[in-house]
Write a protein that holds these residues in place. Structure first.
Motif, mmCIF file in Angstrom:
data_model
loop_
_atom_site.group_PDB
_atom_site.id
_atom_site.type_symbol
_atom_site.label_atom_id
_atom_site.label_comp_id
_atom_site.label_asym_id
_atom_site.label_seq_id
_atom_site.Cartn_x
_atom_site.Cartn_y
_atom_site.Cartn_z
ATOM 1 N N ILE A 156 16.218 78.705 32.709
ATOM 2 C CA ILE A 156 17.142 78.650 31.702
ATOM 3 C C ILE A 156 18.320 78.103 32.462
ATOM 4 O O ILE A 156 19.279 77.585 31.910
ATOM 5 C CB ILE A 156 17.302 79.816 30.871
ATOM 6 C CG1 ILE A 156 16.049 80.202 30.429
ATOM 7 C CG2 ILE A 156 18.454 79.855 30.086
ATOM 8 C CD1 ILE A 156 16.074 81.541 29.717
ATOM 9 N N LEU A 157 18.581 78.351 33.967
ATOM 10 C CA LEU A 157 19.609 77.890 34.752
ATOM 11 C C LEU A 157 19.894 76.381 34.589
ATOM 12 O O LEU A 157 21.151 76.173 34.654
ATOM 13 C CB LEU A 157 19.220 78.180 36.262
ATOM 14 C CG LEU A 157 19.620 79.519 36.739
ATOM 15 C CD1 LEU A 157 18.778 79.699 38.116
ATOM 16 C CD2 LEU A 157 20.957 80.040 36.783
ATOM 17 N N GLU A 158 18.961 75.525 34.247
ATOM 18 C CA GLU A 158 19.308 74.031 34.115
ATOM 19 C C GLU A 158 19.967 73.904 32.898
ATOM 20 O O GLU A 158 20.921 72.856 33.044
ATOM 21 C CB GLU A 158 18.035 73.373 33.832
ATOM 22 C CG GLU A 158 16.660 73.753 34.802
ATOM 23 C CD GLU A 158 16.883 73.359 36.326
ATOM 24 O OE1 GLU A 158 17.858 72.619 36.455
ATOM 25 O OE2 GLU A 158 16.119 74.198 37.026
ATOM 26 N N VAL A 159 19.990 74.842 32.064
ATOM 27 C CA VAL A 159 20.984 74.536 30.922
ATOM 28 C C VAL A 159 22.442 74.971 31.150
ATOM 29 O O VAL A 159 23.248 74.207 30.853
ATOM 30 C CB VAL A 159 20.686 75.634 29.703
ATOM 31 C CG1 VAL A 159 21.505 75.784 28.680
ATOM 32 C CG2 VAL A 159 19.282 75.450 29.301
ATOM 33 N N PHE A 160 22.682 75.430 32.181
ATOM 34 C CA PHE A 160 23.794 75.880 32.726
ATOM 35 C C PHE A 160 24.517 74.728 33.719
ATOM 36 O O PHE A 160 25.485 75.060 34.449
ATOM 37 C CB PHE A 160 24.171 77.337 33.578
ATOM 38 C CG PHE A 160 23.678 78.217 32.530
ATOM 39 C CD1 PHE A 160 24.980 78.905 31.687
ATOM 40 C CD2 PHE A 160 22.507 78.678 31.841
ATOM 41 C CE1 PHE A 160 24.734 79.923 30.897
ATOM 42 C CE2 PHE A 160 22.511 79.641 31.036
ATOM 43 C CZ PHE A 160 23.518 80.453 30.481
ATOM 44 N N GLY A 161 23.640 73.871 33.986
ATOM 45 C CA GLY A 161 24.014 72.780 35.166
ATOM 46 C C GLY A 161 23.394 73.003 36.477
ATOM 47 O O GLY A 161 23.586 72.414 37.232
ATOM 48 N N SER A 162 22.842 74.136 36.696
ATOM 49 C CA SER A 162 22.215 74.728 38.018
ATOM 50 C C SER A 162 20.970 73.966 38.134
ATOM 51 O O SER A 162 20.290 73.390 37.175
ATOM 52 C CB SER A 162 22.404 76.148 38.185
ATOM 53 O OG SER A 162 22.109 76.409 39.383
ATOM 54 N N ASN A 163 20.621 73.924 39.562
ATOM 55 C CA ASN A 163 19.294 73.549 39.935
ATOM 56 C C ASN A 163 18.358 74.892 40.362
ATOM 57 O O ASN A 163 18.728 75.444 41.407
ATOM 58 C CB ASN A 163 19.197 72.617 40.934
ATOM 59 C CG ASN A 163 17.743 72.035 41.142
ATOM 60 O OD1 ASN A 163 17.454 72.537 42.179
ATOM 61 N ND2 ASN A 163 17.524 70.935 40.714
ATOM 62 N N THR A 164 17.496 75.272 39.836
ATOM 63 C CA THR A 164 16.651 76.393 39.991
ATOM 64 C C THR A 164 16.136 76.346 41.362
ATOM 65 O O THR A 164 16.057 77.310 42.058
ATOM 66 C CB THR A 164 15.610 76.766 39.149
ATOM 67 O OG1 THR A 164 16.377 76.751 37.611
ATOM 68 C CG2 THR A 164 15.024 78.097 39.383
ATOM 69 N N TRP A 165 15.350 75.278 41.783
ATOM 70 C CA TRP A 165 14.643 75.158 42.927
ATOM 71 C C TRP A 165 15.820 75.207 44.335
ATOM 72 O O TRP A 165 15.519 75.953 45.243
ATOM 73 C CB TRP A 165 14.293 73.871 42.836
ATOM 74 C CG TRP A 165 13.586 73.411 44.346
ATOM 75 C CD1 TRP A 165 12.127 73.893 44.493
ATOM 76 C CD2 TRP A 165 13.832 72.842 45.643
ATOM 77 N NE1 TRP A 165 11.843 73.352 45.791
ATOM 78 C CE2 TRP A 165 12.760 72.906 46.459
ATOM 79 C CE3 TRP A 165 15.117 72.223 45.678
ATOM 80 C CZ2 TRP A 165 13.083 72.214 47.691
ATOM 81 C CZ3 TRP A 165 15.323 71.850 46.972
ATOM 82 C CH2 TRP A 165 14.319 71.993 47.978
ATOM 83 N N LEU A 166 16.984 74.526 44.092
ATOM 84 C CA LEU A 166 17.804 74.608 45.128
ATOM 85 C C LEU A 166 18.483 75.951 45.358
ATOM 86 O O LEU A 166 18.710 76.352 46.457
ATOM 87 C CB LEU A 166 18.968 73.443 44.619
ATOM 88 C CG LEU A 166 20.169 73.339 45.842
ATOM 89 C CD1 LEU A 166 19.697 73.122 47.332
ATOM 90 C CD2 LEU A 166 21.096 72.575 45.196
#
Length: 367
Positions: free
Chosen positions: A108-118
């Motif tokens: 869900i972090l991707e919704v906030f513009g972040s990158n989960t893997w990174l």
């Protein structure tokens, strides 16, 4: 120099090491209580629903400029509290008992513009194993704009860092999402992430997709559906990040980087002089641990010593683990510090002031 460094190796604990006893006591007396697990699940899901609730209010009530700014700011606060609490715990596998559900939640972090893997590679792969160790702790070493590590290059402008960082810290989340992530993916200078891993090709696509989607629903969509000029919406979005960052940066600067902070370095062979658990105690501090409000807002950061010793445990357990840590600290003469948040922030800026000055050999004795 950075490319030739050897990965730090801690000393092996003795059979009667304090942490082995502490670990058993925590597991036998605290972690058996599922009530704290359920509290964390409810809090994490509740914060996520609250975020989308405030975002919906932007679309429904945003034609009123005052309400537009109010709900953008509330969205920003909730975003940061989500990052510090729910997503931080999920990256550590600590929100749900199922590893699969934690992984799903972190995406869900991707919704906030972040990158989960990174974020996982930075935080789990580098910060937690090697906190406050230069060239390894990527969460402390952000850029040359601010000097924290004693071994970092000293530039003339650092003499003013205790002043100008008051204006840069409120831009933290904007820097994270729209500058730092790209530097980690595409930068070559002192690239900590690429030194220890290879970035999968799919993550490059996810990086751009997340940023674009985040801008579309937070800026473009409100500009289309609301009777507001685009620059008003953009300004409200910037306020969202500034206000959220001011709330969140208290946690980021209060736990490892104060005027009495230690920054141990391994020897040329990568050997540290202490065990992993002792190192965590030496370089980590709590702040406002007795405050109910601070514990709710900052999760595993107010009880940050407990978090570093038990990183895969939900933050709702930490207020009950910290008394055990204090007991062992008193019994074994171990370091433990807890500041009120305002003293922690003040101490951080004293560190910045001290770190911005050249060392005086008359005091250090190094000639």
């Amino acid at each position: 120099m950075m490319q030739n460094l050897k990965r730090p190796k801690y000393q092996k604990p003795e059979p009667e090491d304090f942490f082995k006893k502490m670990y058993r006591e925590v597991h036998d007396t605290v972690l058996t209580n599922d009530k704290y697990y359920r509290q964390n699940v409810i809090k994490s899901v509740g914060l996520l629903l609250l975020y989308f609730g405030f975002y919906s209010c932007i679309l429904f009530f945003g034609n009123n400029t005052n309400l537009l700014f109010l709900f953008y700011i509330l969205t920003g606060f909730t975003m940061i509290v989500l990052f510090i609490n729910a997503f931080h715990d999920a990256v550590h596998g600590a929100v749900f008992k199922s590893k699969k559900y934690n992984v799903w939640f972190t995406h869900i972090l991707e919704v906030f513009g972040s990158n989960t893997w990174l974020w996982s590679k930075r935080h789990i792969g580098l910060h937690h194993p090697y906190p406050s160790i230069q060239y390894w702790d990527i969460d402390i070493k952000q850029s040359d704009v601010v000097r924290i590590f004693p071994q970092s290059p000293l530039f003339n402008y650092h003499k003013y860092q205790h002043l100008y960082m008051w204006f840069l810290y409120p831009l933290y989340s904007l820097n994270w999402l729209y500058i730092r992530d790209f530097k980690d993916f595409f930068g070559s200078k002192d690239n900590y992430v690429k030194r220890v891993t290879t970035i999968p090709h799919i993550e490059y696509f996810k990086l751009f997709a997340a940023k674009i989607f985040n801008i579309l629903y937070l800026i473009v969509l409100p500009s289309i559906v609301l009777q507001q000029p685009w620059y008003i919406v953009l300004t409200a979005w910037i306020c969202m990040h500034v206000c959220g960052s001011m709330l969140g940066v208290i946690a980021l600067i209060s736990t490892h980087a104060d005027e009495d902070a230690e920054f141990p370095m391994p020897d040329d062979n990568g050997r540290m002089t202490v065990t992993w658990a002792m190192h965590q105690l030496q370089v980590t501090k709590d702040f406002s641990a007795d405050s109910t409000l601070a514990n709710f807002l900052y999760g595993g950061f107010t009880h940050h010593v407990a978090h570093h010793l038990f990183p895969d445990v939900a933050h709702t357990y930490y207020p009950h683990i910290t008394p055990i840590i204090k007991k062992y600290a008193n019994e074994y003469g171990l370091p433990y510090t807890c500041y009120p948040f305002y003293k922690a922030v003040r101490s951080h800026f004293r560190l910045l002031k001290n770190s911005g000055k050249p060392e005086n050999i008359l005091f250090t004795g190094e000639i």
